[in-house]
Scaffold this active site. Structure first.
Site, PDB file in Angstrom:
ATOM      1  N   ARG A 119       2.513   2.525   9.736  1.00 12.56           N
ATOM      2  CA  ARG A 119       1.702   3.295  10.733  1.00 12.56           C
ATOM      3  C   ARG A 119       2.335   3.870  11.703  1.00 12.56           C
ATOM      4  O   ARG A 119       1.748   4.545  12.680  1.00 12.56           O
ATOM      5  CB  ARG A 119       0.505   2.320  11.267  1.00 12.56           C
ATOM      6  CG  ARG A 119      -0.467   2.038  10.061  1.00 12.56           C
ATOM      7  CD  ARG A 119      -1.859   1.464  10.355  1.00 12.56           C
ATOM      8  NE  ARG A 119      -2.954   1.464   9.683  1.00 12.56           N
ATOM      9  CZ  ARG A 119      -3.456   0.745   8.827  1.00 12.56           C
ATOM     10  NH1 ARG A 119      -2.818  -0.492   8.686  1.00 12.56           N
ATOM     11  NH2 ARG A 119      -4.451   0.752   8.011  1.00 12.56           N
ATOM     12  N   VAL A 151      10.925  -7.199   9.842  1.00 13.95           N
ATOM     13  CA  VAL A 151      12.032  -6.308  10.032  1.00 13.95           C
ATOM     14  C   VAL A 151      11.763  -5.393  10.971  1.00 13.95           C
ATOM     15  O   VAL A 151      10.597  -4.596  11.417  1.00 13.95           O
ATOM     16  CB  VAL A 151      12.463  -5.531   8.551  1.00 13.95           C
ATOM     17  CG1 VAL A 151      13.471  -4.625   8.797  1.00 13.95           C
ATOM     18  CG2 VAL A 151      12.759  -6.660   7.422  1.00 13.95           C
ATOM     19  N   MET A 196       0.954  -1.113   0.066  1.00 15.71           N
ATOM     20  CA  MET A 196       0.047   0.148  -0.045  1.00 15.71           C
ATOM     21  C   MET A 196       0.837   1.251  -0.091  1.00 15.71           C
ATOM     22  O   MET A 196       0.342   2.266   0.337  1.00 15.71           O
ATOM     23  CB  MET A 196      -0.926   0.044   1.265  1.00 15.71           C
ATOM     24  CG  MET A 196      -1.951  -1.214   1.259  1.00 15.71           C
ATOM     25  SD  MET A 196      -3.586  -0.773   2.060  1.00 15.71           S
ATOM     26  CE  MET A 196      -3.028  -0.654   3.904  1.00 15.71           C
ATOM     27  N   HIS A 204       9.174  -3.580   3.564  1.00 14.06           N
ATOM     28  CA  HIS A 204       8.753  -3.834   2.224  1.00 14.06           C
ATOM     29  C   HIS A 204       9.948  -4.064   1.308  1.00 14.06           C
ATOM     30  O   HIS A 204      10.129  -4.715   0.516  1.00 14.06           O
ATOM     31  CB  HIS A 204       7.977  -2.466   1.627  1.00 14.06           C
ATOM     32  CG  HIS A 204       6.737  -2.099   2.421  1.00 14.06           C
ATOM     33  ND1 HIS A 204       6.716  -1.043   3.168  1.00 14.06           N
ATOM     34  CD2 HIS A 204       5.569  -2.556   2.268  1.00 14.06           C
ATOM     35  CE1 HIS A 204       5.592  -0.813   3.572  1.00 14.06           C
ATOM     36  NE2 HIS A 204       4.662  -1.805   2.870  1.00 14.06           N
ATOM     37  N   MET A 240       9.035  -2.558  11.925  1.00 18.49           N
ATOM     38  CA  MET A 240       8.626  -1.560  11.009  1.00 18.49           C
ATOM     39  C   MET A 240       7.193  -1.615  10.425  1.00 18.49           C
ATOM     40  O   MET A 240       6.919  -2.617  10.147  1.00 18.49           O
ATOM     41  CB  MET A 240       9.619  -1.447   9.891  1.00 18.49           C
ATOM     42  CG  MET A 240      10.982  -1.344  10.374  1.00 18.49           C
ATOM     43  SD  MET A 240      12.052  -0.976   9.110  1.00 18.49           S
ATOM     44  CE  MET A 240      13.631  -0.452   9.918  1.00 18.49           C
ATOM     45  N   SER A 241       6.807  -0.430  10.390  1.00 16.66           N
ATOM     46  CA  SER A 241       5.386  -0.300   9.949  1.00 16.66           C
ATOM     47  C   SER A 241       5.109   0.995   9.297  1.00 16.66           C
ATOM     48  O   SER A 241       5.533   2.130   9.905  1.00 16.66           O
ATOM     49  CB  SER A 241       4.067  -0.801  11.068  1.00 16.66           C
ATOM     50  OG  SER A 241       3.060  -0.534  10.834  1.00 16.66           O
ATOM     51  N   LEU A 256       6.833   2.947   1.618  1.00 13.03           N
ATOM     52  CA  LEU A 256       7.792   1.833   1.793  1.00 13.03           C
ATOM     53  C   LEU A 256       8.597   2.140   3.034  1.00 13.03           C
ATOM     54  O   LEU A 256       9.076   3.185   3.001  1.00 13.03           O
ATOM     55  CB  LEU A 256       8.411   1.790   0.552  1.00 13.03           C
ATOM     56  CG  LEU A 256       7.346   1.430  -0.884  1.00 13.03           C
ATOM     57  CD1 LEU A 256       8.389   1.257  -2.161  1.00 13.03           C
ATOM     58  CD2 LEU A 256       6.464   0.153  -0.613  1.00 13.03           C
ATOM     59  N   HIS A 257       9.054   1.013   3.610  1.00 12.81           N
ATOM     60  CA  HIS A 257      10.041   1.117   4.469  1.00 12.81           C
ATOM     61  C   HIS A 257      10.897  -0.226   4.469  1.00 12.81           C
ATOM     62  O   HIS A 257      10.991  -0.800   3.372  1.00 12.81           O
ATOM     63  CB  HIS A 257       9.558   1.205   6.031  1.00 12.81           C
ATOM     64  CG  HIS A 257       8.594   0.219   6.069  1.00 12.81           C
ATOM     65  ND1 HIS A 257       8.869  -1.056   6.413  1.00 12.81           N
ATOM     66  CD2 HIS A 257       7.325   0.543   6.476  1.00 12.81           C
ATOM     67  CE1 HIS A 257       7.641  -1.890   6.802  1.00 12.81           C
ATOM     68  NE2 HIS A 257       6.635  -0.979   6.645  1.00 12.81           N
TER      69      HIS A 257
HETATM   70  O1  PAF Z   1       0.026  -5.603   3.620  1.00 11.80           O
HETATM   71  C1  PAF Z   1      -0.263  -4.830   3.031  1.00 11.80           C
HETATM   72  O2  PAF Z   1       0.194  -3.741   2.588  1.00 11.80           O
HETATM   73  C2  PAF Z   1      -1.790  -4.737   2.277  1.00 11.80           C
HETATM   74  O3  PAF Z   1      -2.628  -5.526   3.066  1.00 11.80           O
HETATM   75  C3  PAF Z   1      -1.764  -5.542   1.071  1.00 11.80           C
HETATM   76  C4  PAF Z   1      -1.489  -6.832   0.901  1.00 11.80           C
HETATM   77  C5  PAF Z   1      -0.938  -4.914  -0.272  1.00 11.80           C
HETATM   78  C6  PAF Z   1      -3.392  -5.819   0.508  1.00 11.80           C
HETATM   79  O4  PAF Z   1      -3.775  -4.220   0.228  1.00 11.80           O
END
Ligand code: PAF
Length: 284
Positions: free
Chosen positions: A187, A176, A30, A37, A184-185, A33-34
């Protein structure tokens, strides 16, 4: 890196890559990115020939009053990171492209989605399962990379891929952590300085439970109570759930788990990076 926003464009490019014998690695995100990801992007880059990533803030997985509007979005920074990590195709569809009309068809994975995060977010996993099924059907046969930070999501995706016979290998990658142990998130950006500092209690509590397991404790109720007790000692936090569950069915484990000592011994062997278990202390 080529950025595409149309479903038919992405599908055509993925079909063409496979027709030339390429294996596709797919990382759905979504955005915002960190390093978590980026570890998925790098795993896909190392394992496969053509790396596809998607950035789509999926309205379907946000409940009423949740943070869909506030969810952090920064496409320029994300694109630069994706290019840097070797992404070949970046799919950035609009909401109108993904959901031209309100979908009447959704994907529901029963059982696995009832408890844990599903208990407080009853529509979340239907939203995730629906968008992931759509994305996997657009990308087609591939290896798809998911972080085990969102372990319930990983289990749900594995199960829907198996149940629907999708031609996809689901690869789970290790969580991570920040240097102080917090996962890491995207949010984490919502946490103010004080709350962010207190969030380390989750890592400390999990580490303590891992220590107990490694010292031989196998009583699920004791382990769960220890986790809940350690987290609830931090008055600023409200515990949503603490549980000990089966890794595949996510069903709560009660009493002493049979055969765990044998499994523990096998786990200590060398395993590929994406199959390692997420011992929180590995990042200490
Ligand atoms: O983990 C996420 O970022 C989301 O839930 C995903 C898998 C991209 C689906 O929108």
């Amino acid at each position: 890196m080529k950025t595409v926003s149309r479903i038919d464009d992405l599908r055509r490019r993925c079909d063409a890559a496979r027709a030339e014998g390429a294996e596709i690695g797919f990382v759905p995100t979504m955005g915002s990115l960190h390093e978590g990801h980026r570890s998925l992007l790098r795993a896909a880059r190392a394992d496969t020939d053509v790396v596809v990533a998607s950035i789509f803030v999926n309205s379907l997985q946000f409940g009423p009053g949740e943070d869909f509007a506030a969810y952090p979005r920064d496409l320029d920074t994300d694109s630069a990171m994706a290019a840097d990590d070797g992404v070949d195709l970046l799919f950035v569809p609009s909401s109108a492209e993904m959901y031209p009309t309100d979908p009447l068809t959704t994907v529901h994975v029963s059982g696995l989605t009832r408890g844990l995060c599903g208990a407080s977010r009853p529509t979340f996993f239907d939203g995730v399962a629906t968008v992931v099924t759509k994305l996997l059907s657009i990308v087609g046969p591939c290896r798809a990379y998911f972080g085990r930070k969102d372990y319930q999501q990983f289990a749900v995706v594995k199960r829907l891929v198996a149940d629907l016979d999708l031609p996809v290998e689901v690869v789970g990658c290790p969580l991570v952590r920040e240097p102080d142990g917090v996962a890491m998130s995207s949010r984490n950006a919502y946490l103010d300085g004080d709350t962010r500092a207190r969030a380390t209690v989750l890592y400390e509590a999990l580490s303590s439970v891992v220590d107990a397991v490694q010292e031989g404790e196998r009583n699920a109720r004791l382990l769960r109570d220890r986790l809940a007790d350690l987290v609830s000692r931090e008055p600023a936090l409200t515990l949503d759930y603490a549980d000990v569950v089966d890794a595949t069915t996510l069903a709560p484990v009660s009493g002493n788990r049979r055969g765990d000592r044998g499994r523990g011994r096998r786990r200590r062997g060398r395993r590929p990076a994406h199959r390692q278990h997420d011992d929180p202390r590995r990042w200490r």
